[in-house]
Write an enzyme that holds these catalytic residues in place. Structure first.
Site, PDB file in Angstrom:
ATOM      1  N   ASP A  85      53.580  63.639  32.148  1.00  0.00           N
ATOM      2  CA  ASP A  85      52.432  62.872  31.674  1.00  0.00           C
ATOM      3  C   ASP A  85      52.628  62.410  30.230  1.00  0.00           C
ATOM      4  OD1 ASP A  85      49.652  62.151  32.450  1.00  0.00           O
ATOM      5  OD2 ASP A  85      49.116  63.363  30.711  1.00  0.00           O
ATOM      6  N   ASP A  94      53.120  67.836  38.263  1.00  0.00           N
ATOM      7  CA  ASP A  94      52.754  67.071  37.082  1.00  0.00           C
ATOM      8  C   ASP A  94      52.863  67.987  35.866  1.00  0.00           C
ATOM      9  OD1 ASP A  94      51.410  64.939  35.571  1.00  0.00           O
ATOM     10  OD2 ASP A  94      50.622  64.344  37.526  1.00  0.00           O
TER      11      ASP A  94
HETATM   12  O1  TEU Z   1      47.732  58.676  31.953  1.00  0.00           O
HETATM   13  C1  TEU Z   1      47.925  58.136  30.690  1.00  0.00           C
HETATM   14  C2  TEU Z   1      47.483  56.800  30.673  1.00  0.00           C
HETATM   15  O2  TEU Z   1      48.234  55.974  30.266  1.00  0.00           O
HETATM   16  C3  TEU Z   1      46.160  56.494  31.246  1.00  0.00           C
HETATM   17  O3  TEU Z   1      45.206  57.046  30.449  1.00  0.00           O
HETATM   18  C4  TEU Z   1      46.045  55.063  31.323  1.00  0.00           C
HETATM   19  O4  TEU Z   1      46.262  54.490  30.100  1.00  0.00           O
HETATM   20  C5  TEU Z   1      44.693  54.692  31.758  1.00  0.00           C
HETATM   21  O5  TEU Z   1      44.457  55.232  33.001  1.00  0.00           O
HETATM   22  C6  TEU Z   1      44.637  53.222  31.852  1.00  0.00           C
HETATM   23  O6  TEU Z   1      43.352  52.865  32.092  1.00  0.00           O
HETATM   24  C7  TEU Z   1      47.954  59.995  32.146  1.00  0.00           C
HETATM   25  C8  TEU Z   1      47.414  60.424  33.496  1.00  0.00           C
HETATM   26  O7  TEU Z   1      48.112  59.768  34.501  1.00  0.00           O
HETATM   27  C9  TEU Z   1      45.949  60.172  33.531  1.00  0.00           C
HETATM   28  O8  TEU Z   1      45.396  60.423  34.783  1.00  0.00           O
HETATM   29  C10 TEU Z   1      45.324  61.046  32.486  1.00  0.00           C
HETATM   30  O9  TEU Z   1      43.956  60.770  32.426  1.00  0.00           O
HETATM   31  C11 TEU Z   1      45.939  60.859  31.116  1.00  0.00           C
HETATM   32  O10 TEU Z   1      47.361  60.799  31.146  1.00  0.00           O
HETATM   33  C12 TEU Z   1      45.604  62.001  30.209  1.00  0.00           C
HETATM   34  O11 TEU Z   1      46.309  63.127  30.602  1.00  0.00           O
END
Ligand code: TEU
Length: 567
Positions: free
Chosen positions: A213, A111
């Site tokens: 991400d 990631d």
């Molecule tokens: O996710 C981004 C994201 O879109 C999430 O925050 C999503 O909008 C949310 O879960 C919806 O409820 C990424 C990662 O996959 C996530 O685990 C992280 O928390 C986030 O970025 C911040 O890095």
């Protein structure tokens, strides 16, 4: 390996690539297997389960962040990009894990979390210390003498405010996620250089790719204009996908990816079919794939925080979305398909039916969908067991910053907390983060300590050990259909044609390649249904069915899934 090499001798005209033919299996390390008994999964735990992972028949593992982190957001707040999180082990463990995977012919995708770092990262500590610090421009700062900065939405902030005042330098810093996750300033060439060097460090170790991400967020309009009155909440327009996103990705590709045989996939938050080609077409020299949010956003009420529509979701809409995303890549680019991950609830609860005895059937049906689309499937650990949502009753059971801070916000505003908790039973991220279920012993065999998040009580029957012994289990079905995909190129590259479009229960389509034609029939409902495909199935060759008895008719049983080869 030479850059851009294919996994095969490509005389097919299909533009074959190993990452198109791969089945990606996502491991959430915190919840997979705990080796040292501290209640948190770790790298040694994953190493101890490599033979299980190999037995699934998958090719690529995407590992959520394992870098040093204070864990405000379970590793998505990184304090050192070139070190391993203490709870997960050491760099030696990491090297052993990578070696163990490669020895088994498995590839590892890491990631890449570079829209933001942790506020505990040395860069941020320096940056916030004075306005003249050399690291100041590694982040986005707004001096308070300019007044209050224009509002920007933050995902995990209790007040959804992305600017946080920092008294040390009388300035605000930007954080699109938690206030402990300051956004990095990609405008600064030094930041880009640091990140590209860090990526090379991992690729030089032999890592096979990155899942990126929230990558469309890296470029922003850094004049931060006030949001226009007509602002409709579309992130892409005002928060992300900024003027330089493609310059940065092209630079990244040129300086890093082009030198290795690796795969990249964007977490394509906010991206539409109109944006897709710019990110993934070969001749753009940016990324290989993206995953969109259109599918997983279906079935939530508009303008509310992840509240499921009491009427469920429309299967006709579902088909429209996935068919549209297939057609986008008909001639160029390549798609992905997923129904679950660490940010989503459990696939079977959200898209199938985890009650009334339908958990196993509907789970296998959804797996059939994922493994028969023209796109690289991303499959989330535990879905192969048919794991479902734990559905916590109390906020105290949650660990996720998103759920906890949203609860605080609703409480402060005097909102309906019970309604929030009810919705979270379906949509909360912790539902998919509960410990992996290995066997029926204490804590599902995940840990000998106290698990960081409660184990789903159904582990007594839903677990690897039990399912390995049961020829009709979700697990054995998963292995079988993965093999079917791997053995039949038509399931990877074959033309996709949607049939019986308006059928509100059935999703039916054909896949065709060089004279081979497969028909996929999926009943998305708990009622019997008829697939009106106009295809006579009497002589069709049934390849797989989630019921134990063959059917060979257009009449489908509840949540039935069948794949036929047509003669
Ligand atoms: O996710 C981004 C994201 O879109 C999430 O925050 C999503 O909008 C949310 O879960 C919806 O409820 C990424 C990662 O996959 C996530 O685990 C992280 O928390 C986030 O970025 C911040 O890095």
């Amino acid at each position: 390996m030479a850059p851009d090499s294919t996994s095969t001798n490509d005389t097919s005209g299909l533009n074959r690539k190993w990452w198109k033919e791969a089945v990606v299996y996502q491991i959430y390390p915190r919840s997979f297997k705990d080796d040292n008994g501290d209640g948190v999964g770790d790298l040694k735990g994953i190493i101890s389960k490599l033979d299980y992972i190999k037995s699934l028949g998958i090719d690529v593992i995407w590992l959520n962040p394992v870098y040093s982190s204070p864990n405000g957001d379970n590793g998505y707040d990184i304090s050192d990009y070139q070190n391993i999180m203490q709870q997960f082990g050491t760099m030696n463990d990491f090297d052993a894990l990578l070696k163990g995977m490669h020895e088994r012919g498995l590839k590892l995708v890491m990631d890449l979390v570079v829209n933001h770092s942790s506020d505990q990262h040395e860069w941020f500590k320096q940056s916030r210390s004075s306005r003249t610090n050399p690291y100041r421009d590694y982040y986005h700062w707004w001096p308070a003498e300019k007044g209050t900065p224009p509002h920007r939405y933050s995902f995990f902030d209790v007040n959804n405010e992305a600017w946080k005042y920092d008294s040390i330098t009388n300035s605000y810093y930007l954080h699109y996620f938690g206030d402990f996750q300051p956004d990095l300033n990609w405008e600064n060439p030094k930041v880009r250089e640091e990140i590209f060097n860090m990526m090379k460090f991992w690729f030089d170790k032999g890592v096979d790719g990155f899942r990126m991400d929230v990558i469309p967020f890296i470029s922003k309009d850094t004049t931060f204009p006030p949001l226009p009155a007509k602002y409709n909440g579309n992130f892409v327009d005002y928060y992300a996908h900024g003027p330089h996103v493609h310059d940065y990705l092209q630079q990244m590709n040129k300086e890093v990816m082009s030198k290795y045989d690796v795969m990249t996939v964007a977490e394509g938050i906010g991206l539409t079919t109109d944006d897709a080609h710019d990110y993934v077409d070969d001749d753009r020299h940016e990324l290989n794939m993206l995953y969109h949010f259109e599918g997983v956003s279906l079935g939530y009420l508009p303008n509310q925080f992840k509240v499921p529509d009491p009427n469920g979701y429309s299967v006709v809409e579902f088909k429209k979305i996935y068919s549209k995303w297939d057609s986008v890549f008909e001639n160029k680019g390549w798609g992905t398909v997923f129904l679950g991950n660490h940010d989503q609830p459990r696939m079977v609860t959200r898209w199938g039916n985890d009650s009334g005895g339908y958990r196993v059937l509907s789970s296998k049906m959804l797996t059939t969908f994922l493994m028969t689309m023209r796109a690289t499937p991303y499959y989330y650990n535990g879905d192969e067991l048919g794991m479902n949502n734990i559905k916590f009753d109390k906020i105290d059971d949650y660990r996720d910053v998103e759920s906890l801070n949203m609860y605080k916000q609703i409480k402060e505003k005097g909102g309906d907390l019970q309604a929030f908790l009810n919705a979270q039973k379906i949509s909360a991220r912790d539902n998919s983060r509960t410990p992996f279920q290995w066997n029926d012993s204490l804590n599902a065999g995940f840990t000998t300590g106290a698990p960081w998040l409660k184990v789903n009580p159904n582990y007594k029957t839903v677990n690897v050990e039990a399912e390995e012994k049961d020829s009709n289990s979700c697990l054995n079905y998963f292995k079988k259909i993965v093999k079917l995909r791997k053995d039949n190129l038509v399931l990877v590259y074959g033309k996709y044609t949607l049939l019986d479009e308006s059928n509100p229960q059935v999703y039916a389509y054909t896949r065709e390649l060089n004279g081979t034609k497969f028909l996929v029939l999926l009943n998305f409902s708990k009622n019997a249904a008829i697939a009106n495909t106009g295809i006579d199935l009497t002589n069709a060759n049934l390849l797989i069915d989630n019921y134990t008895t063959a059917n060979n008719t257009a009449a489908l049983r509840p949540y039935e899934a069948a794949v036929y080869e047509l003669k």
